[in-house]
Scaffold this motif. Structure first.
Motif, PDB file in Angstrom:
ATOM      1  N   ALA A 166      50.478 120.445  53.172  1.00  0.00           N
ATOM      2  CA  ALA A 166      50.014 121.820  53.376  1.00  0.00           C
ATOM      3  C   ALA A 166      48.532 121.941  53.042  1.00  0.00           C
ATOM      4  N   VAL A 167      48.117 121.317  51.953  1.00  0.00           N
ATOM      5  CA  VAL A 167      46.690 121.328  51.593  1.00  0.00           C
ATOM      6  C   VAL A 167      45.877 120.653  52.684  1.00  0.00           C
ATOM      7  N   MET A 168      46.375 119.528  53.175  1.00  0.00           N
ATOM      8  CA  MET A 168      45.663 118.798  54.211  1.00  0.00           C
ATOM      9  C   MET A 168      45.582 119.610  55.504  1.00  0.00           C
ATOM     10  N   LEU A 169      46.654 120.284  55.862  1.00  0.00           N
ATOM     11  CA  LEU A 169      46.653 121.093  57.075  1.00  0.00           C
ATOM     12  C   LEU A 169      45.655 122.224  56.979  1.00  0.00           C
ATOM     13  N   TYR A 170      45.559 122.841  55.808  1.00  0.00           N
ATOM     14  CA  TYR A 170      44.571 123.910  55.645  1.00  0.00           C
ATOM     15  C   TYR A 170      43.155 123.345  55.778  1.00  0.00           C
ATOM     16  N   GLY A 171      42.941 122.155  55.253  1.00  0.00           N
ATOM     17  CA  GLY A 171      41.642 121.512  55.409  1.00  0.00           C
ATOM     18  C   GLY A 171      41.322 121.232  56.870  1.00  0.00           C
ATOM     19  N   LEU A 172      42.325 120.768  57.629  1.00  0.00           N
ATOM     20  CA  LEU A 172      42.109 120.524  59.056  1.00  0.00           C
ATOM     21  C   LEU A 172      41.771 121.810  59.784  1.00  0.00           C
ATOM     22  N   SER A 173      42.412 122.912  59.392  1.00  0.00           N
ATOM     23  CA  SER A 173      42.113 124.198  60.048  1.00  0.00           C
ATOM     24  C   SER A 173      40.683 124.645  59.758  1.00  0.00           C
ATOM     25  N   LEU A 174      40.189 124.373  58.549  1.00  0.00           N
ATOM     26  CA  LEU A 174      38.804 124.717  58.231  1.00  0.00           C
ATOM     27  C   LEU A 174      37.829 123.883  59.061  1.00  0.00           C
ATOM     28  N   ILE A 175      38.135 122.600  59.213  1.00  0.00           N
ATOM     29  CA  ILE A 175      37.262 121.742  60.022  1.00  0.00           C
ATOM     30  C   ILE A 175      37.239 122.210  61.467  1.00  0.00           C
ATOM     31  N   TYR A 176      38.410 122.517  62.014  1.00  0.00           N
ATOM     32  CA  TYR A 176      38.468 123.011  63.382  1.00  0.00           C
ATOM     33  C   TYR A 176      37.779 124.370  63.504  1.00  0.00           C
ATOM     34  N   GLY A 177      37.999 125.235  62.526  1.00  0.00           N
ATOM     35  CA  GLY A 177      37.396 126.567  62.591  1.00  0.00           C
ATOM     36  C   GLY A 177      35.885 126.523  62.597  1.00  0.00           C
ATOM     37  N   TYR A 178      35.309 125.563  61.871  1.00  0.00           N
ATOM     38  CA  TYR A 178      33.846 125.489  61.848  1.00  0.00           C
ATOM     39  C   TYR A 178      33.283 124.756  63.054  1.00  0.00           C
ATOM     40  N   THR A 179      33.882 123.614  63.422  1.00  0.00           N
ATOM     41  CA  THR A 179      33.314 122.791  64.497  1.00  0.00           C
ATOM     42  C   THR A 179      33.762 123.244  65.881  1.00  0.00           C
ATOM     43  N   GLY A 180      34.916 123.928  65.973  1.00  0.00           N
ATOM     44  CA  GLY A 180      35.430 124.341  67.266  1.00  0.00           C
ATOM     45  C   GLY A 180      36.008 123.193  68.073  1.00  0.00           C
ATOM     46  N   SER A 181      36.288 122.067  67.428  1.00  0.00           N
ATOM     47  CA  SER A 181      36.810 120.901  68.129  1.00  0.00           C
ATOM     48  C   SER A 181      37.852 120.208  67.254  1.00  0.00           C
ATOM     49  N   VAL A 182      38.853 119.601  67.913  1.00  0.00           N
ATOM     50  CA  VAL A 182      39.835 118.812  67.175  1.00  0.00           C
ATOM     51  C   VAL A 182      39.595 117.318  67.343  1.00  0.00           C
ATOM     52  N   THR A 183      38.777 116.928  68.314  1.00  0.00           N
ATOM     53  CA  THR A 183      38.511 115.510  68.526  1.00  0.00           C
ATOM     54  C   THR A 183      37.417 115.028  67.581  1.00  0.00           C
ATOM     55  N   PHE A 184      37.475 113.762  67.215  1.00  0.00           N
ATOM     56  CA  PHE A 184      36.479 113.218  66.304  1.00  0.00           C
ATOM     57  C   PHE A 184      35.092 113.230  66.932  1.00  0.00           C
ATOM     58  N   GLU A 185      35.029 113.009  68.264  1.00  0.00           N
ATOM     59  CA  GLU A 185      33.727 113.040  68.929  1.00  0.00           C
ATOM     60  C   GLU A 185      33.113 114.439  68.887  1.00  0.00           C
ATOM     61  N   GLY A 186      33.942 115.468  69.060  1.00  0.00           N
ATOM     62  CA  GLY A 186      33.435 116.832  68.992  1.00  0.00           C
ATOM     63  C   GLY A 186      33.047 117.234  67.590  1.00  0.00           C
ATOM     64  N   ILE A 187      33.788 116.755  66.596  1.00  0.00           N
ATOM     65  CA  ILE A 187      33.490 117.100  65.205  1.00  0.00           C
ATOM     66  C   ILE A 187      32.166 116.496  64.771  1.00  0.00           C
ATOM     67  N   ILE A 188      31.922 115.240  65.122  1.00  0.00           N
ATOM     68  CA  ILE A 188      30.708 114.567  64.672  1.00  0.00           C
ATOM     69  C   ILE A 188      29.453 115.234  65.236  1.00  0.00           C
ATOM     70  N   GLN A 189      29.584 115.887  66.386  1.00  0.00           N
ATOM     71  CA  GLN A 189      28.432 116.559  66.984  1.00  0.00           C
ATOM     72  C   GLN A 189      28.147 117.910  66.341  1.00  0.00           C
ATOM     73  N   ALA A 190      29.182 118.525  65.747  1.00  0.00           N
ATOM     74  CA  ALA A 190      29.016 119.872  65.199  1.00  0.00           C
ATOM     75  C   ALA A 190      29.002 119.920  63.680  1.00  0.00           C
ATOM     76  N   VAL A 191      29.260 118.803  63.014  1.00  0.00           N
ATOM     77  CA  VAL A 191      29.418 118.819  61.570  1.00  0.00           C
ATOM     78  C   VAL A 191      28.097 119.133  60.876  1.00  0.00           C
ATOM     79  N   ARG A 192      28.185 119.958  59.836  1.00  0.00           N
ATOM     80  CA  ARG A 192      27.026 120.309  59.004  1.00  0.00           C
ATOM     81  C   ARG A 192      27.513 120.434  57.564  1.00  0.00           C
ATOM     82  N   PRO A 193      26.643 120.192  56.598  1.00  0.00           N
ATOM     83  CA  PRO A 193      27.061 120.284  55.185  1.00  0.00           C
ATOM     84  C   PRO A 193      27.126 121.722  54.682  1.00  0.00           C
ATOM     85  N   VAL A 194      28.041 122.502  55.259  1.00  0.00           N
ATOM     86  CA  VAL A 194      28.232 123.896  54.854  1.00  0.00           C
ATOM     87  C   VAL A 194      29.506 123.994  54.021  1.00  0.00           C
TER      88      VAL A 194
END
Length: 471
Positions: A166-194
């Motif tokens: 459950a903790v991990m799933l909430y973390g995944l939702s935060l990553i998706y919510g910020y980057t707007g992508s579920v793929t690793f390629e999309g995440i790496i393009q949008a990731v920022r230290p926020v």
């Protein structure tokens, strides 16, 4: 879509369904015991398919599922570990109070989840694969329902693992919510230290830290290892841990490498603390499965050293060490299974006099434990050498020295088992009745552990190729 890329996974599903149907159709329990051999035969055949795919590369279903040498290496590791574990477990499983077909089918489904984790290229596939593996292990840990410890272990694992998921799933939702992508390629393009991104990564790391049993997320492993059936304990110690590492490496190195300045100090701390806590507490254990549980925590620390390096050399060390860890653990748990079936006990005293009653088993246990301690010429020495050299090259000399000191401490509690086997007084002198399959598995693990220590080159080359494909 090229369905050949996922042919091993399709074959696994077919094998699991076939085992369940066969279990229902066979007339009696004696004939159903042959299902285990069919499971091993099927898993070995699927492993040959994966080996044939080792040089292939491609993605499936909108780049959500990836096949490369990295994924193929882990799949071979899972299939080899499970096949060998089942091979020494036939007599033990036949004594379980349920249909054996269900047991083998759930193990096959757990392998499916592990393989999905190795090939996951997005957050959804990652979480689905984790769920398939977890649900299978929830059932397997509590499978011996006539044993109160097994039922207790099953409930504990269900509650604690569900909480970490459950903790991990909430973390995944935060990553998706910020980057707007579920793929690793999309995440790496949008990731920022926020803050949102950092919180999401921290929660994912907590969830995976639970699966690899790294301190301080290790509290579940001693009780679960002790209560679960021996084959399931072996799979938790080997496959569950390495499956979590497979996806952890992909996420940190392919999805969020830009945040390495944030997560790298955390990995360093987890590695150091896991090596210390695992080895120190293991010295006071009298139950062999609890001892190996704390040893497994320390092994997670050694493996994290390769992630600290965060380069191809470190990943090569993780892959190499993971494969030899399979053979060392298979040998140790094969002997534990034989002792458990002979004496009905799992404490270190049950091994007293083993060298005189079953010399081969005593030799296999000694070599397996010394390999985990990293003593040459066993394979564990070469594995730890690759890991420690990788972190030294990145300037973490103190971490390598800590790992060396902790490895020497582990020799103490491993030799306590050897002392019982060679100098302890046996409570009875009845000869061991060991099945041919268990004997063959023990011999194979012994030969592999010694051979990989003396001649590690071919496996090291395969690990190098697999690590290079990750980058």
């Amino acid at each position: 879509m090229n369905f050949l890329l996922i042919s091993p996974e399709i074959l696994l599903v077919c094998l699991a369904v076939f085992l369940v149907v066969l279990d229902l159709l066979l007339p009696d329990r004696e004939t159903r015991s042959s299902i285990g051999y069919l499971a091993v035969f099927g898993l070995t055949g699927i492993m040959l398919v994966v080996i044939n795919q080792f040089g292939a590369a491609g993605t499936f279903y909108a780049d959500m599922y990836q096949l490369d040498r990295y994924a193929a290496f882990f799949k071979i590791l899972f299939l080899a570990a499970v096949s060998l574990t089942l091979l020494f477990s036939f007599d033990y499983v036949d004594r379980l109070p349920r249909h054996v077909g269900e047991f083998y089918a759930m193990i096959v489904f757990s392998v499916l989840g592990m393989m999905m984790l190795a090939s996951a290229n997005d957050l959804i596939t990652f979480f689905v694969g984790m769920g398939v593996m977890n649900v299978s292990f929830y059932i397997l840990v509590g499978y011996h329902f006539n044993d109160g410890r097994s039922g207790e272990a099953g409930v504990k694992y269900l509650v604690l693992s569900a909480a970490s998921s459950a903790v991990m799933l909430y973390g995944l939702s935060l990553i998706y919510g910020y980057t707007g992508s579920v793929t690793f390629e999309g995440i790496i393009q949008a990731v920022r230290p926020v803050p949102a991104m950092l919180a999401g990564c921290a929660m994912v790391l907590i969830g995976l830290g639970f699966k690899i049993a790294a301190v301080p997320f290790h509290m579940w492993s001693p009780d679960i290892y002790e209560g679960a059936p021996v084959p399931v304990t072996a799979l938790l110690a080997i496959c569950s841990k390495m499956a979590a590492f497979a996806v952890l490496l992909r996420i940190l190195l392919q999805a969020v490498p830009a945040l390495a300045g944030m997560w790298l100090p955390v990995i360093v701390a987890l590695a150091a603390v896991s090596m210390i806590v695992g080895n120190v507490i293991a010295m006071n254990q009298s139950n062999i499965k609890r001892l190996l549980a704390y040893s497994s925590i320390a092994q997670a620390g050694y493996l994290l050293c390769g992630l600290v390096a965060a380069n191809a050399a470190g990943i090569k060390g993780i892959l190499f060490y993971g494969m030899l860890y399979v053979f060392a653990n298979v040998g140790a748990f094969a002997v534990i299974t034989a002792v458990k079936m002979h004496t009905g006990a799992e404490d270190i005293e049950a091994f007293s006099g083993l060298s005189r009653k079953a010399p081969l088993l005593a030799v296999v246990m000694t070599v397996s434990l010394l390999s985990m301690a990293g003593i040459p010429p066993m394979a564990g020495f070469a594995g730890k050498l690759y890991l420690f050299l990788a972190v030294v090259d990145q300037g973490y000399l103190w971490l390598a020295l800590l790992g060396f000191v902790m490895s020497m401490i582990s020799v103490y509690y491993y030799l306590l088992v050897a002392k019982a086997m060679y100098w302890g007084e046996a409570k009875d002198w009845h000869s061991y009745s060991v099945s041919t399959s268990l004997t063959c598995t023990a011999m194979l693990s012994l030969v592999a552990t010694l051979l990989l220590g003396i001649y590690p080159g071919p496996l090291a080359d395969l690990a190098s190729m697999a690590a290079a494909s990750l980058f």
